[in-house]
Structures are given as structure tokens and as C-alpha cells.
Write an enzyme that holds these catalytic residues in place. Structure first.
Site, mmCIF file in Angstrom:
data_model
loop_
_atom_site.group_PDB
_atom_site.id
_atom_site.type_symbol
_atom_site.label_atom_id
_atom_site.label_comp_id
_atom_site.label_asym_id
_atom_site.label_seq_id
_atom_site.Cartn_x
_atom_site.Cartn_y
_atom_site.Cartn_z
ATOM 1 N N GLU A 19 0.811 -1.215 0.000
ATOM 2 C CA GLU A 19 0.000 0.000 0.000
ATOM 3 C C GLU A 19 0.854 1.279 0.000
ATOM 4 O OE1 GLU A 19 -3.742 -0.315 2.481
ATOM 5 O OE2 GLU A 19 -2.580 -1.951 3.344
ATOM 6 N N SER A 151 -6.562 -2.344 1.621
ATOM 7 C CA SER A 151 -6.904 -1.725 0.334
ATOM 8 C C SER A 151 -7.432 -2.731 -0.692
ATOM 9 C CB SER A 151 -5.693 -0.981 -0.256
ATOM 10 O OG SER A 151 -5.352 0.129 0.537
ATOM 11 N N TYR A 217 -9.571 3.682 -5.434
ATOM 12 C CA TYR A 217 -8.526 4.656 -5.706
ATOM 13 C C TYR A 217 -8.443 5.154 -7.147
ATOM 14 C CZ TYR A 217 -6.994 2.840 -1.211
ATOM 15 O OH TYR A 217 -6.948 2.460 0.103
ATOM 16 N N ARG A 256 -11.289 3.387 11.409
ATOM 17 C CA ARG A 256 -12.500 3.198 10.605
ATOM 18 C C ARG A 256 -12.939 1.750 10.683
ATOM 19 N NH1 ARG A 256 -10.934 3.594 5.160
ATOM 20 N NH2 ARG A 256 -11.787 1.509 4.841
ATOM 21 N N ASP A 258 -15.580 -1.039 8.750
ATOM 22 C CA ASP A 258 -16.360 -1.266 7.538
ATOM 23 C C ASP A 258 -17.450 -2.307 7.781
ATOM 24 O OD1 ASP A 258 -14.612 0.490 6.328
ATOM 25 O OD2 ASP A 258 -13.336 -1.092 5.509
ATOM 26 N N GLU A 271 -14.257 -5.348 8.625
ATOM 27 C CA GLU A 271 -12.885 -5.234 9.104
ATOM 28 C C GLU A 271 -12.653 -3.890 9.773
ATOM 29 O OE1 GLU A 271 -9.984 -4.140 5.609
ATOM 30 O OE2 GLU A 271 -11.375 -5.673 4.893
ATOM 31 N N ASN A 273 -9.817 -0.692 10.444
ATOM 32 C CA ASN A 273 -8.660 0.006 9.874
ATOM 33 C C ASN A 273 -8.125 0.982 10.908
ATOM 34 O OD1 ASN A 273 -8.939 -0.622 6.702
ATOM 35 N ND2 ASN A 273 -10.970 -0.297 7.573
ATOM 36 N N GLY A 277 -7.000 5.608 4.854
ATOM 37 C CA GLY A 277 -6.546 6.584 3.868
ATOM 38 C C GLY A 277 -6.835 8.013 4.308
#
Length: 310
Positions: A19, A151, A217, A256, A258, A271, A273, A277
Site C-alpha cells: 500500500e 486496500s 482509488y 475506521r 467497515d 474489518e 482500519n 486513507g
């Protein structure tokens, strides 16, 4: 706190993970934002300089904007603790746990939090003959994910036994352990967390097979809805679930979570994070704007998470 009280700040980005490119973009955006507020911030790429240089150059704290292995998995956090340098976000345990999708799910299950059914494939003893039984247990559609990548790298959506074997073998290129997860047919949401507070949820939609690396992205067709369209009651419940899930894996400061929501309206955790990002178009800044925080203010709040006593 005044900007002077932060001292000399290392914004750590780049690194050597898969990443890296995303981290470079995130880190440069954060660096610009902090410098624009008068903070003595400097970029630092640990793949290009030894961590001991942080002390040689008299940095007083580190802002971690490294995604993936070597930056988000607890190893960097442990090294910074040994150096005695305050850093942002989750500590060693929270970072390591959240990076591992399999162990994250196991912790959430132990807490009684809703997450999709799953199986684990291990490279050293994987038997391709088990694929029919795996799909029989999990359903006609499954998601295949390397346990330690972010990602959506190495991920695949699978609809046949033959494709499952191929997807698992491809995922083994990235990791020794692979998560095979029941596919949840529904809408995808994410909730950002900042200093114990859930920010407004975001609903993502893509015409692609799933919300993959390209959708995240590169694609102009991905749609982001914030506010997400949830009722006030559902928004509150989702925010509470996100905070429980983040706390459950030892997350701290910012991050974060999800989710997927199935056709019946039930939310499933996907998951965690711990270093999401941070380009100006990323999900955390998007949610922060709806909550009334500019990108610069968000970056300042993230720096403040380095004040946590570990």
C-alpha cells in the site's frame, strides 16, 4: 494545545508495503495540512531512513500515515515506544489485531458482535479438494481475502468452486493465511472514529464486482453517500456498533470500521482500519467534513491522539 507545543513532528508515510503508493498520497496530504497550520512537520519515509534518525533529528512525536505491513501492524508502534517517541493512533496490540482480518473476526465473535460466517485456508496445508465443502457451508458466493493485506489487495469475489481454488492460490501470494468469507448481499457502509466518537456513516456504491482497489482509488464511477441515508435510529446504532468493534480489538485515537448490511437490514462487521486513507478524497476526511471538521482540523485532531499515555 498550541501548535508550538507539538514540537517537531514526523509525518511517517511511504514504507515498503503493498500500500506504499496510497500511503505516499495520504502522508503528503497530511503533511501539507499540518504545515499550513504552522506545525513544524516534516515527512519521514522509514523505507529510506533508519528510525534512529528520528532521535538524531530531534523529532518529538510521530504521525503514522503508513498503511499496511510495517506501519499499521504494530511493528512500527513497538519501535516508536522503544524510542520513547509519542505516536498517533492505536498501540501495538490494537494495531496488530486489527491488521489481522482473521483474528479480528475471532475477537468480534467472542464479544457477540455480528460478522459473516467464514473459513480459514492456510498455505502449508491447504487442500483444493476442500473447496466444494467450503462453498457448501458458506453459500454460492464468497469473498477471499489475504489475512494481512489492506486496500482490497489480493481480494476476490468468487461464484464457483474452480474460481475459489484459483482465488485462494492467488491470495497465498500475499499471505500464508487466507480468509474465506460468506458474501453478504446488500449495501456497504463505513464509520470513521475519532477520539471515541463515531463520525457520520458513509454508504459506498460501485458498478464493479465489489468495492476493490480500483473502485477505491482509481475509478470515477464509485459513489459515496454521506449522509448515508440511514434513519437517525439506525445511524446511532451503527455508530455504537462501530465504537464497540473498534474498542474490542484495542483500537485507539482514530480509525475506521467497515460494514455490510443485508437485505433484512442487519449490519455485519467486515474489518477494522487503524490507519485509514487520508487524502482529501478519502473516507475519513469525507465523514469529518459532514461532522463540521475541515481536513486541516481533522489532521490536527489526529496529531492530538499522540498524547495518549501508553
Amino acid at each position: 494545545m498550541t501548535v508550538e507545543s507539538f514540537g517537531k513532528v514526523a509525518v511517517m508515510f511511504g514504507g515498503a508495503s503493498a500500500e506504499r503508493d496510497v500511503s505516499l498520497n495520504s502522508g503528503k496530504a497530511v503533511l501539507r495540512a499540518l504545515q499550513s497550520q504552522g506545525i513544524d512537520a516534516h515527512g519521514f519515509d522509514p523505507s529510506e531512513a533508519p528510525l534512529s534518525q528520528l532521535l538524531d533529528e530531534k523529532f518529538t512525536r510521530a504521525v503514522i500515515i503508513l498503511h499496511g505491513r510495517g506501519g499499521e501492524d504494530g511493528s512500527l508502534q513497538g519501535a516508536l515506544q522503544q524510542l520513547g517517541l509519542p505516536y498517533t493512533g492505536s498501540g501495538v496490540l490494537g494495531s496488530a489485531l486489527a491488521m489481522d482480518k482473521i483474528r479480528t473476526k475471532q475477537v468480534w465473535q467472542s464479544l457477540g458482535l455480528s460478522t459473516a460466517k467464514y473459513e480459514i485456508a492456510t498455505k502449508r496445508d491447504f487442500d483444493a479438494g476442500s473447496c466444494p465443502a467450503i462453498m457448501a457451508r458458506l453459500g454460492e458466493i464468497v469473498m477471499v481475502k489475504p489475512a494481512l493485506e489492506g486496500s482490497s489487495i489480493g481480494m476476490a469475489k468468487v461464484t464457483s468452486v474452480d474460481d475459489l481454488e484459483n482465488a485462494i492460490q492467488n491470495a497465498f501470494k500475499y499471505d500464508e493465511n487466507v480468509l474465506i468469507e460468506q458474501f453478504i448481499d446488500g449495501l456497504e457502509y463505513t464509520v470513521s472514529i475519532l477520539n471515541g466518537r463515531a463520525l457520520p456513516s458513509i454508504r459506498m456504491a460501485t458498478p464493479r464486482t465489489f468495492y476493490d482497489y480500483t473502485a477505491k482509488y482509481k475509478s470515477d464511477s464509485t459513489e459515496y453517500h454521506c449522509p448515508s441515508g440511514l434513519s437517525e435510529e439506525d445511524e446511532m446504532a451503527l455508530g455504537e456498533l462501530a465504537c464497540k468493534a473498534f474498542d474490542g480489538v484495542g483500537g485507539a485515537g482514530w480509525g475506521r470500521i467497515d460494514f455490510m448490511r443485508d437485505q433484512s437490514g442487519r449490519f455485519y462487521l467486515l474489518e477494522a482500519n487503524t490507519v485509514p486513507g487520508m487524502t482529501e478524497k478519502s473516507l475519513v476526511p469525507m465523514a469529518a467534513r459532514v461532522a463540521g471538521l475541515s481536513f486541516e482540523q481533522l489532521c490536527l485532531e489526529i496529531v492530538k491522539t499522540s498524547e495518549v499515555v501508553r
